[in-house]
Design a protein around this motif. Structure first.
Motif, PDB file in Angstrom:
ATOM      1  N   TYR A   1      -0.432  -0.866  -4.549  1.00  0.00           N
ATOM      2  CA  TYR A   1      -1.733  -0.207  -4.558  1.00  0.00           C
ATOM      3  C   TYR A   1      -1.559   1.292  -4.364  1.00  0.00           C
TER       4      TYR A   1
ATOM      5  N   GLU B   1      -3.565   6.709   7.712  1.00  0.00           N
ATOM      6  CA  GLU B   1      -3.229   5.441   7.063  1.00  0.00           C
ATOM      7  C   GLU B   1      -2.112   4.736   7.812  1.00  0.00           C
TER       8      GLU B   1
ATOM      9  N   SER C   1       1.357   4.831   0.650  1.00  0.00           N
ATOM     10  CA  SER C   1       0.775   6.001   1.300  1.00  0.00           C
ATOM     11  C   SER C   1       1.540   7.217   0.805  1.00  0.00           C
TER      12      SER C   1
ATOM     13  N   PHE D   1       0.884  -1.166   0.000  1.00  0.00           N
ATOM     14  CA  PHE D   1       0.000   0.000   0.000  1.00  0.00           C
ATOM     15  C   PHE D   1       0.921   1.215   0.000  1.00  0.00           C
TER      16      PHE D   1
ATOM     17  N   ASP E   1      -4.272   4.511  -4.334  1.00  0.00           N
ATOM     18  CA  ASP E   1      -5.732   4.692  -4.281  1.00  0.00           C
ATOM     19  C   ASP E   1      -6.326   5.298  -5.536  1.00  0.00           C
TER      20      ASP E   1
ATOM     21  N   CYS F   1      -3.376  -5.486   1.603  1.00  0.00           N
ATOM     22  CA  CYS F   1      -1.942  -5.305   1.368  1.00  0.00           C
ATOM     23  C   CYS F   1      -1.127  -5.938   2.480  1.00  0.00           C
TER      24      CYS F   1
ATOM     25  N   ARG G   1      -8.763  -1.749   1.476  1.00  0.00           N
ATOM     26  CA  ARG G   1      -7.575  -1.865   0.625  1.00  0.00           C
ATOM     27  C   ARG G   1      -6.320  -2.102   1.459  1.00  0.00           C
ATOM     28  N   MET G   2      -6.192  -1.425   2.592  1.00  0.00           N
ATOM     29  CA  MET G   2      -5.028  -1.666   3.443  1.00  0.00           C
ATOM     30  C   MET G   2      -5.036  -3.099   3.956  1.00  0.00           C
TER      31      MET G   2
ATOM     32  N   LEU H   1     -10.613   2.601   1.929  1.00  0.00           N
ATOM     33  CA  LEU H   1      -9.174   2.598   2.188  1.00  0.00           C
ATOM     34  C   LEU H   1      -8.800   1.548   3.232  1.00  0.00           C
TER      35      LEU H   1
ATOM     36  N   MET I   1       3.234  -1.639   3.897  1.00  0.00           N
ATOM     37  CA  MET I   1       3.000  -0.242   3.538  1.00  0.00           C
ATOM     38  C   MET I   1       4.335   0.452   3.312  1.00  0.00           C
TER      39      MET I   1
END
Length: 193
Positions: free
Chosen positions: A68, A117, A44, A42, A70, A97, A93-94, A90, A100
């Motif tokens: 990923y 996040e 961020s 993910f 967003d 994953c 989606r996190m 979100l 991050m």
């Protein structure tokens, strides 16, 4: 090991978008992966760093990871009208994953979403599944926001590939992105004096 610079990541992004109508943002939208399935990382980041994020995504994907982003992978999510549904999407989606990467830029310091996040991901997956990728204007610069200092950083290894480093008691410890993505099963830091 040196950190990646803003110019370096932006150059990678510009190269990817150079011959595409619409530039970096259009390349990212067209290269969006399926909205189903799992991702490795993910990413961020601040939405204001589009071309830069294209470069970061490319650097990470060169290691074979699914990344990923967003507004790429969920292009219908309306960033101008944030709702509870946006936050729920979100979170989902996190949860998809394994790890991050927090792209620490000047614009990141003003983001309202990135600290949220980071906190959510840390609470769900643990700090061993998180790395900070400082993108510096000049080498040796600080990325600010002291709380991100508890996480390892992604730096460029001698081969040019991204590698995670943690400085502890004067020693530099490192691990690969593969180790971070598999963090739930445990990992080992290697000494890299």
């Amino acid at each position: 090991m040196p950190s990646y610079t803003v110019a370096e990541a932006r150059d990678v992004g510009a190269m990817a978008g150079r011959y595409q109508l619409g530039g970096a943002r259009e390349v990212l939208r067209r290269s969006a992966s399926s909205t189903l399935g799992l991702f490795d990382i993910f990413l961020s980041h601040s939405f204001h760093d589009a071309e830069l994020i294209l470069g970061v995504r490319d650097i990470l994907q060169r290691t074979g990871k699914r990344v990923y982003v967003d507004w790429i992978d969920d292009p219908l999510m309306d960033r101008s009208h944030v709702t509870k549904a946006t936050a729920e999407r979100l979170r989902a989606r996190m949860d998809q994953c394994s790890a991050m990467v927090y792209a620490a830029t000047r614009a990141a310091s003003t983001s309202k979403w990135m600290p949220w996040e980071l906190g959510y991901f840390d609470g769900q997956k643990g700090r061993e599944a998180i790395a900070i990728m400082p993108l510096l204007e000049v080498s040796g610069q600080s990325v600010g926001q002291e709380y991100i200092g508890v996480y390892p950083t992604i730096e460029r290894s001698s081969t040019g590939a991204p590698e995670l480093t943690q400085r502890e008691n004067g020693r530099i410890l490192s691990k690969s992105l593969d180790d971070m993505v598999r963090a739930r099963g445990g990992f080992a830091w290697k000494n890299t004096f």
